[in-house]
Structures are given as structure tokens and as C-alpha cells.
Design a protein around this motif. Structure first.
Motif, PDB file in Angstrom:
ATOM      1  N   VAL A   1     -24.036  -1.273 -12.607  1.00 15.71           N
ATOM      2  CA  VAL A   1     -24.398  -2.026 -13.807  1.00 15.71           C
ATOM      3  C   VAL A   1     -25.813  -1.635 -14.233  1.00 15.71           C
ATOM      4  CG1 VAL A   1     -24.693  -4.317 -14.809  1.00 15.71           C
ATOM      5  CG2 VAL A   1     -22.902  -3.933 -13.109  1.00 15.71           C
ATOM      6  N   LEU A   2     -25.948  -1.269 -15.518  1.00 17.24           N
ATOM      7  CA  LEU A   2     -27.246  -0.858 -16.051  1.00 17.24           C
ATOM      8  C   LEU A   2     -27.952  -2.039 -16.714  1.00 17.24           C
ATOM      9  CD1 LEU A   2     -26.091   2.429 -17.837  1.00 17.24           C
ATOM     10  CD2 LEU A   2     -27.148   2.204 -15.567  1.00 17.24           C
ATOM     11  N   PRO A   3     -29.277  -1.995 -16.766  1.00 20.35           N
ATOM     12  CA  PRO A   3     -29.976  -3.066 -17.475  1.00 20.35           C
ATOM     13  C   PRO A   3     -29.595  -3.074 -18.953  1.00 20.35           C
ATOM     14  CG  PRO A   3     -31.540  -1.365 -16.715  1.00 20.35           C
ATOM     15  CD  PRO A   3     -30.204  -1.025 -16.152  1.00 20.35           C
ATOM     16  N   GLY A   4     -29.421  -4.241 -19.522  1.00 16.99           N
ATOM     17  CA  GLY A   4     -29.165  -4.357 -20.953  1.00 16.99           C
ATOM     18  C   GLY A   4     -27.758  -4.013 -21.395  1.00 16.99           C
ATOM     19  N   GLU A   5     -26.853  -3.755 -20.464  1.00 18.34           N
ATOM     20  CA  GLU A   5     -25.488  -3.434 -20.893  1.00 18.34           C
ATOM     21  C   GLU A   5     -24.536  -4.617 -20.674  1.00 18.34           C
ATOM     22  OE1 GLU A   5     -22.904  -0.644 -18.966  1.00 18.34           O
ATOM     23  OE2 GLU A   5     -23.524  -1.211 -16.947  1.00 18.34           O
ATOM     24  N   VAL A   6     -23.428  -4.553 -21.423  1.00 20.08           N
ATOM     25  CA  VAL A   6     -22.323  -5.462 -21.131  1.00 20.08           C
ATOM     26  C   VAL A   6     -21.281  -4.629 -20.407  1.00 20.08           C
ATOM     27  CG1 VAL A   6     -20.529  -6.952 -22.064  1.00 20.08           C
ATOM     28  CG2 VAL A   6     -22.778  -6.872 -23.168  1.00 20.08           C
ATOM     29  N   HIS A   7     -21.138  -4.910 -19.126  1.00 22.13           N
ATOM     30  CA  HIS A   7     -20.204  -4.131 -18.311  1.00 22.13           C
ATOM     31  C   HIS A   7     -18.928  -4.952 -18.124  1.00 22.13           C
ATOM     32  CE1 HIS A   7     -19.854  -0.628 -15.504  1.00 22.13           C
ATOM     33  NE2 HIS A   7     -18.750  -1.315 -15.258  1.00 22.13           N
ATOM     34  N   CYS A   8     -17.828  -4.428 -18.642  1.00 23.11           N
ATOM     35  CA  CYS A   8     -16.578  -5.189 -18.587  1.00 23.11           C
ATOM     36  C   CYS A   8     -15.807  -4.811 -17.333  1.00 23.11           C
ATOM     37  CB  CYS A   8     -15.716  -4.899 -19.798  1.00 23.11           C
ATOM     38  SG  CYS A   8     -16.545  -5.323 -21.327  1.00 23.11           S
ATOM     39  N   LEU A   9     -15.260  -5.840 -16.709  1.00 19.89           N
ATOM     40  CA  LEU A   9     -14.442  -5.639 -15.525  1.00 19.89           C
ATOM     41  C   LEU A   9     -13.010  -5.975 -15.929  1.00 19.89           C
ATOM     42  CD1 LEU A   9     -15.177  -4.841 -12.672  1.00 19.89           C
ATOM     43  CD2 LEU A   9     -15.510  -7.248 -12.136  1.00 19.89           C
ATOM     44  N   LEU A  10     -12.136  -4.970 -15.837  1.00 19.18           N
ATOM     45  CA  LEU A  10     -10.754  -5.155 -16.276  1.00 19.18           C
ATOM     46  C   LEU A  10      -9.797  -5.033 -15.104  1.00 19.18           C
ATOM     47  CD1 LEU A  10     -11.564  -5.075 -19.241  1.00 19.18           C
ATOM     48  CD2 LEU A  10      -9.876  -3.305 -19.612  1.00 19.18           C
ATOM     49  N   GLY A  11      -8.692  -5.701 -15.200  1.00 16.76           N
ATOM     50  CA  GLY A  11      -7.664  -5.571 -14.171  1.00 16.76           C
ATOM     51  C   GLY A  11      -6.644  -6.682 -14.327  1.00 16.76           C
ATOM     52  N   GLN A  12      -5.450  -6.427 -13.812  1.00 20.31           N
ATOM     53  CA  GLN A  12      -4.384  -7.426 -13.919  1.00 20.31           C
ATOM     54  C   GLN A  12      -4.691  -8.655 -13.078  1.00 20.31           C
ATOM     55  OE1 GLN A  12      -0.934  -4.684 -12.997  1.00 20.31           O
ATOM     56  NE2 GLN A  12      -0.041  -6.004 -14.545  1.00 20.31           N
ATOM     57  N   ASN A  13      -3.918  -9.692 -13.255  1.00 21.94           N
ATOM     58  CA  ASN A  13      -4.039 -10.884 -12.430  1.00 21.94           C
ATOM     59  C   ASN A  13      -3.898 -10.484 -10.973  1.00 21.94           C
ATOM     60  OD1 ASN A  13      -2.120 -12.560 -14.918  1.00 21.94           O
ATOM     61  ND2 ASN A  13      -4.303 -12.789 -14.594  1.00 21.94           N
ATOM     62  N   GLY A  14      -4.893 -10.853 -10.180  1.00 21.65           N
ATOM     63  CA  GLY A  14      -4.825 -10.549  -8.757  1.00 21.65           C
ATOM     64  C   GLY A  14      -5.433  -9.204  -8.377  1.00 21.65           C
ATOM     65  N   ALA A  15      -6.011  -8.489  -9.344  1.00 26.96           N
ATOM     66  CA  ALA A  15      -6.588  -7.165  -9.063  1.00 26.96           C
ATOM     67  C   ALA A  15      -7.825  -7.258  -8.177  1.00 26.96           C
ATOM     68  CB  ALA A  15      -6.924  -6.456 -10.369  1.00 26.96           C
ATOM     69  N   GLY A  16      -8.520  -8.402  -8.213  1.00 28.08           N
ATOM     70  CA  GLY A  16      -9.690  -8.568  -7.357  1.00 28.08           C
ATOM     71  C   GLY A  16     -10.994  -8.839  -8.103  1.00 28.08           C
ATOM     72  N   LYS A  17     -10.917  -9.068  -9.402  1.00 28.11           N
ATOM     73  CA  LYS A  17     -12.134  -9.260 -10.215  1.00 28.11           C
ATOM     74  C   LYS A  17     -12.958 -10.452  -9.735  1.00 28.11           C
ATOM     75  CE  LYS A  17      -9.593  -9.827 -13.902  1.00 28.11           C
ATOM     76  NZ  LYS A  17      -8.256  -9.718 -13.272  1.00 28.11           N
ATOM     77  N   SER A  18     -12.304 -11.611  -9.618  1.00 26.39           N
ATOM     78  CA  SER A  18     -13.042 -12.813  -9.228  1.00 26.39           C
ATOM     79  C   SER A  18     -13.574 -12.689  -7.799  1.00 26.39           C
ATOM     80  CB  SER A  18     -12.156 -14.055  -9.349  1.00 26.39           C
ATOM     81  OG  SER A  18     -11.789 -14.248 -10.701  1.00 26.39           O
ATOM     82  N   THR A  19     -12.782 -12.073  -6.937  1.00 29.76           N
ATOM     83  CA  THR A  19     -13.234 -11.898  -5.556  1.00 29.76           C
ATOM     84  C   THR A  19     -14.487 -11.028  -5.541  1.00 29.76           C
ATOM     85  OG1 THR A  19     -10.937 -12.054  -4.829  1.00 29.76           O
ATOM     86  CG2 THR A  19     -12.521 -11.170  -3.247  1.00 29.76           C
ATOM     87  N   LEU A  20     -14.482  -9.971  -6.329  1.00 33.09           N
ATOM     88  CA  LEU A  20     -15.635  -9.074  -6.375  1.00 33.09           C
ATOM     89  C   LEU A  20     -16.890  -9.822  -6.837  1.00 33.09           C
ATOM     90  CD1 LEU A  20     -16.531  -6.073  -6.063  1.00 33.09           C
ATOM     91  CD2 LEU A  20     -16.347  -5.922  -8.554  1.00 33.09           C
ATOM     92  N   ILE A  21     -16.748 -10.603  -7.873  1.00 27.81           N
ATOM     93  CA  ILE A  21     -17.953 -11.261  -8.383  1.00 27.81           C
ATOM     94  C   ILE A  21     -18.382 -12.417  -7.459  1.00 27.81           C
ATOM     95  CG2 ILE A  21     -17.591 -10.474 -10.753  1.00 27.81           C
ATOM     96  CD1 ILE A  21     -17.289 -14.047 -10.334  1.00 27.81           C
ATOM     97  N   LYS A  22     -17.456 -12.933  -6.673  1.00 21.95           N
ATOM     98  CA  LYS A  22     -17.860 -13.942  -5.682  1.00 21.95           C
ATOM     99  C   LYS A  22     -18.641 -13.291  -4.540  1.00 21.95           C
ATOM    100  CE  LYS A  22     -14.442 -17.409  -6.786  1.00 21.95           C
ATOM    101  NZ  LYS A  22     -13.054 -17.785  -6.565  1.00 21.95           N
ATOM    102  N   VAL A  23     -18.297 -12.055  -4.222  1.00 21.86           N
ATOM    103  CA  VAL A  23     -19.090 -11.312  -3.236  1.00 21.86           C
ATOM    104  C   VAL A  23     -20.499 -11.096  -3.806  1.00 21.86           C
ATOM    105  CG1 VAL A  23     -19.376  -9.049  -2.137  1.00 21.86           C
ATOM    106  CG2 VAL A  23     -17.141 -10.176  -2.105  1.00 21.86           C
ATOM    107  N   LEU A  24     -20.524 -10.705  -5.072  1.00 22.92           N
ATOM    108  CA  LEU A  24     -21.813 -10.462  -5.716  1.00 22.92           C
ATOM    109  C   LEU A  24     -22.656 -11.736  -5.792  1.00 22.92           C
ATOM    110  CD1 LEU A  24     -23.660  -8.577  -7.276  1.00 22.92           C
ATOM    111  CD2 LEU A  24     -22.349  -9.091  -9.352  1.00 22.92           C
ATOM    112  N   ALA A  25     -21.986 -12.856  -5.975  1.00 22.75           N
ATOM    113  CA  ALA A  25     -22.691 -14.133  -6.142  1.00 22.75           C
ATOM    114  C   ALA A  25     -23.096 -14.771  -4.816  1.00 22.75           C
ATOM    115  CB  ALA A  25     -21.802 -15.106  -6.917  1.00 22.75           C
ATOM    116  N   GLY A  26     -22.704 -14.150  -3.701  1.00 27.03           N
ATOM    117  CA  GLY A  26     -23.025 -14.746  -2.411  1.00 27.03           C
ATOM    118  C   GLY A  26     -22.078 -15.866  -2.013  1.00 27.03           C
TER     119      GLY A  26
END
Ligand SMILES: Nc1ncnc2c1ncn2[C@@H]1O[C@H](COP(=O)(O)OP(=O)(O)OP(=O)(O)O)[C@@H](O)[C@H]1O
Ligand SMILES: [Mg+2]
Length: 508
Positions: free
Chosen positions: A32-57
């Protein structure tokens, strides 16, 4: 060596997350670069929320590294992530009921526990944040549980802003917002990125990705399958292929001309002069067996409240609801359910799901009577019925014994719909049935709703997406400021006309 590329603000490398019995992430990379909107795409269950929960601690990765400004970091707690400037708006709204708007925003800040003068300061900051978000009308002293999902989302956003974060992660923020609110959200996103803040944006709506995104990373089955694609140069068809591994028709349901009004099908639901003081008035419509009626309007126009009042969850201050000619007692959910009305509510977490119960129990929830034998639940019959419906909606993962909490957001939504299939209602009220559902599964839900209608149910659908209402429903009711401003067949009206009505009504 000249480094033409800006240093990524954030890097995730080879992230793996294992849950008991499930490998949710299997090697994910994200830059992720400063100042960008980085979109995370994937089907239901692809792992998006899990990934951002890892990022969020909120989750600890099984393997992998997170780097901020090129420096490895670990986030044992969400507070640790916040301290490094990473704020997260979760998919499941996580505002705390029983606390006020200001208390929610300052939860975790020291201001929250401080003395009276600091609390006054917190309220003042809250007011400023809410104004910045275009919601100066929200009182910091309101109890959050009494707010609509959209307003709760604004509170969640204000909380993220309150931390002066460098990265703000938004997990399907638009799922509870209407188009006006989404524009408002985008305005704030643009302000943030202009000042160098990076946004990680998750959404199933392609038009939003096009409108706001800079680059895209696509996840499939817990892996990064494409990284850093420039939004402007990547056709939607390519994205869908990357997400699903196949080509999917990305379209709202094809409209089939149906003349249900002229048919002899019996009127099942009759709503007359229905009113809820201060919210809506003079609402009247009929729905025949086999018919789908859509309610279009802005969030806050009274759409959801109309459904809830028909269902008896709110007590009408005037008017009548009849099912099969029999008048229902106002304000009685029991009476509505006995008459065969089902409601799939908008806020599934608070209103619909038993998060720690297995999937099958959630699916068969309101049909207990059917599976009870001598007072004992027939678990096998319950599970079989649930398994069948789960399969028809392609619910993933497939086992129905796991706790529904462990399903991805979109799959939880599918389970809620499966419940009504099992239930066999005469009248089905659906509030935002495809919210948070990926492009592939949407088509399945449209087909399912039509199947329910074809089997004789009267269906009423609320959706913020006008093309969805027009594609799915036979007739549309346009609601604006608590009034029905138009009723007619969906094949005689277009999206722009509906939008004009919705806007004009609310400006008047
Ligand atoms: N606590 C948990 N225990 C077991 N499995 C889990 C848990 N949380 C998530 N999973 C599984 O991990 C996978 C990824 O889920 P996740 O919520 O990250 O998907 P998602 O991409 O956010 O999907 P959606 O678009 O539906 O929100 C799913 O198969 C889900 O069932
Ligand atoms: Mg998710």
C-alpha cells in the motif's frame, strides 16, 4: 540507484492464517502506497476480512511479515496497530451498544476515561468529526444502538478518523450506505488521500472501485492472485475472472415482463394507509402471490421502517396490514409470523443471527416447530434441510455444523436467506438481500427470490441499488421522505427517473 517508486507505506508478505480446520489465508502479499486507495477484491470467503484483521492486530498471523515504512512490525493487539497509524472500520459494525456516539468514538482513547472537562472535549471533537463527515446533525450524546446502520457506520468512520491514522482500512463501508452517503464517504476519502493517508478499500461493487480506487489486489482462496493492478487499465471482466476463476455475467437480473396485476393470482399482502408517526404515512400497496414488489428510496426514507411495521416489529400509528384477507394485530411479530410473514432484516448481526450457534441452527431458526418431535428437536431433519438450502446457495465452506461466526460476511448473508427458503413463508420481506454478497452469488440470490415468488410467495424487497430493484421486482414503490411518491410496473420506468423521484422528494 534511483528509486522511482515511492516507498510503500505498508507491506504484507506471505501472510498465512490458520483457524482450527480452516486455512483462511495461504500466503497473501499486499503493498500500500501513501495517498492511494488500494482496493481489495475477492469473492465471499476469499480472505479479505481475515487479512485486514491481521493488519489491525485483531488476529495473529500464523506466518508472514508486516512492514510499515519498510520496518517489520508486530501487532499483538488492535491498540498496537492504532499506535502505528493503522485504523480499521470492520465489516460487522462494531459500535458498542449502551454507549453514546462520543463514548464510542473515544473508546480506547484516554479521553474516554478522563474527567468531566476532558469528556466535554471529547464531545466537542466528536461534533467536529461528525461535521467533517457531513453528519453534524448526529448528537454526540445519542446512544449508538438507537441509530440506523448507516449512522452507526458514520460513527465507526469518525472513530477511525479520530486516530489521525496513516492507513484507514474500510471493510465494505458502503454495504449499509445509499448512493448519497457513498458520495459523502468518497468525498472524505479524497480529502484523506490528498493529505497522504492511504485507504484500503473493500467492496463488492465494481462501480465504487472504478469511482474511487487507484490500484487493486485480488484475493482468491486465501492467496494473492493479482497485485497492484491499476484500476483505470483493468477491465471488470478481467477482475471477475481473477476473482472467480471463470467468467460470470455481471448483471442485475434480466427483466422479464410480467403482468401480475392483471392476473387472477390472489392478493396475499394488503397494506392500507399505514403510518408510523414521524417516519412514514399513507403507505398502501398490495402484493399478489407470485409477485415481487420493490421499495426504492434513500436510506432514511422510511423503507426499512415500512417493512418492520408490516412485520409488527414496530407498532403502526395508523392503517392496517392484512394477510390473506385477515387483519393483523398491529405491533405483534407473533401475529405476523403466524400469518406467514418472514423478514430478513438489514442488520443481520444484531437482528438475525445467533453467532455462536451452528450454521444449520441459524438456517432453521424460525422453523423450530417443524423439526420438533415430542418437544425435542430432530437434529438430523434440521441439518438435512439446512444442508440442502445451503447447497442451493453455494454457501461456503460447505459443512453446516460450524459456528456461523466463522463464516465470511457474504456467506452469513446467504445463510439468512436460506432460512426463509426452509421456512416457506407466504409473505417474504427482504431488506437489502444482496448486501455484501459477491458478484457470483448475487445471481444465485436473484434466482432464489424469483423461485420463492414462483412457488406462490408474495415478496417485498428493499434495496439501495435501483437497478437491483428494477431488475428483480415486478412493481416498484418509490419512497421519499416517508411517502410513496410513485407506484408502477418496473418495465415502464428507468433508473434515472427513479433517482430523480427519490432526490426531488427528499429536496422538497
Ligand atoms: N474464526 C474463524 N474460524 C474459522 N474459519 C474462519 C474464521 N474466520 C474466517 N474463517 C474462514 O476464513 C475464510 C475467509 O473469510 P473472510 O471473512 O476473510 O472472507 P471475506 O473475503 O472477507 O469474505 P466476504 O466477502 O464474504 O466478507 C472463510 O472461509 C471463513 O469461513
Ligand atoms: Mg469480509
Amino acid at each position: 540507484m534511483v528509486n522511482a517508486d515511492p516507498q510503500p507505506l505498508l507491506q504484507m508478505r506471505g501472510i498465512v492464517k490458520e483457524f482450527p480446520g480452516a486455512r483462511a489465508l495461504d500466503g497473501v502479499d499486499l503493498d500500500v502506497l501513501p495517498g492511494e486507495v488500494h482496493c481489495l477484491l475477492g469473492q465471499n470467503g476469499a480472505g479479505k476480512s481475515t487479512l485486514i484483521k491481521v493488519l489491525a492486530g485483531a488476529h495473529q498471523p500464523t506466518e508472514g511479515t508486516v512492514l510499515v515504512d519498510g520496518e517489520p512490525v508486530t501487532f499483538p493487539t488492535p491498540v498496537a496497530a492504532l499506535k502505528r497509524g493503522i485504523a480499521t472500520m470492520y465489516q460487522e459494525l462494531d459500535v458498542v451498544g449502551g454507549l453514546t456516539v462520543a463514548e464510542n468514538i473515544y473508546l480506547g482513547h484516554e479521553l474516554a476515561t478522563a474527567g468531566v472537562s476532558r469528556r466535554r472535549e471529547a464531545r466537542r471533537h466528536t461534533r467536529e468529526l461528525l461535521r467533517r463527515l457531513g453528519h453534524g446533525e448526529l448528537s454526540p450524546n445519542r446512544e449508538v444502538a438507537s441509530l440506523s446502520a448507516a449512522a452507526q457506520q458514520v460513527v465507526s468512520m469518525a472513530r477511525a478518523l479520530s486516530h489521525d491514522a496513516r492507513v484507514i482500512v474500510m471493510d465494505e463501508p458502503s454495504a449499509v450506505l445509499d448512493s448519497d452517503e457513498v458520495q459523502n464517504l468518497f468525498r472524505v476519502v479524497r480529502e484523506l488521500t490528498a493529505s497522504g493517508v492511504a485507504i484500503v478499500y473493500i467492496s463488492h461493487r465494481m462501480e465504487e472501485i472504478r469511482a474511487i480506487g487507484d490500484r487493486i489486489t485480488v484475493l482468491k482462496d486465501g492467496r494473492t492472485v493479482a497485485a497492484n493492478l491499476p484500476v483505470a487499465e483493468t477491465p471488470t471482466a478481467d477482475l471477475i475472472r481473477l476473482m472467480t476463476g471463470r467468467s460470470v455475467e455481471f448483471a442485475f437480473p434480466v427483466r422479464v415482463a410480467r403482468d401480475t396485476e392483471g392476473t387472477a393470482a390472489p392478493v396475499v399482502l394488503e397494506v392500507e394507509d399505514l403510518a408510523l408517526r414521524g417516519t412514514f404515512s399513507d403507505v398502501g400497496f398490495q402484493v399478489r402471490a407470485g409477485e415481487i414488489v420493490g421499495l426504492a428510496g434513500l436510506v432514511g426514507s422510511g423503507r426499512s421502517e415500512i417493512l418492520e411495521t408490516v412485520y409488527g416489529a414496530r407498532k403502526a400509528t395508523a392503517g392496517t396490514v392484512r394477510v390473506g384477507g385477515t387483519r393483523l394485530r398491529p405491533g405483534s411479530v407473533g401475529a405476523a409470523v403466524r400469518a406467514g410473514i418472514g423478514l430478513a432484516p438489514e442488520e443481520r448481526k444484531s437482528q438475525g443471527l445467533l453467532l455462536d450457534e451452528p450454521v444449520y441452527r441459524n438456517i432453521t431458526l424460525s422453523t423450530f416447530g417443524r423439526f420438533a418431535r415430542g418437544g425435542l428437536l430432530d437434529e438430523r431433519a434440521e441439518r438435512d434441510a439446512a444442508t440442502e438450502q445451503a447447497a442451493s446457495l453455494d454457501l461456503r465452506p460447505t459443512g453446516v455444523d460450524r459456528a456461523i461466526r466463522t463464516l465470511s460476511g457474504g456467506n452469513q448473508q446467504k445463510a439468512m436467506l436460506a432460512r426463509w427458503l426452509v421456512h416457506g413463508c407466504r409473505v417474504l420481506l427482504l431488506d437489502e438481500p444482496t448486501r455484501g454478497v459477491d458478484v457470483g452469488a448475487r445471481a444465485e440470490i436473484y434466482a432464489l427470490v424469483r423461485r420463492l415468488a414462483d412457488s406462490g410467495a408474495a415478496v417485498v424487497v428493499v434495496s439501495s441499488e435501483i437497478p437491483e430493484v428494477l431488475g428483480l421486482a415486478d412493481r416498484v414503490l418509490v419512497v421519499s421522505e416517508g411517502r410513496v411518491v410513485h407506484t408502477g410496473p418496473t418495465d415502464q420506468i428507468d433508473e434515472h427517473t427513479v433517482l430523480d423521484m427519490v432526490m426531488e422528494g427528499s429536496a422538497a
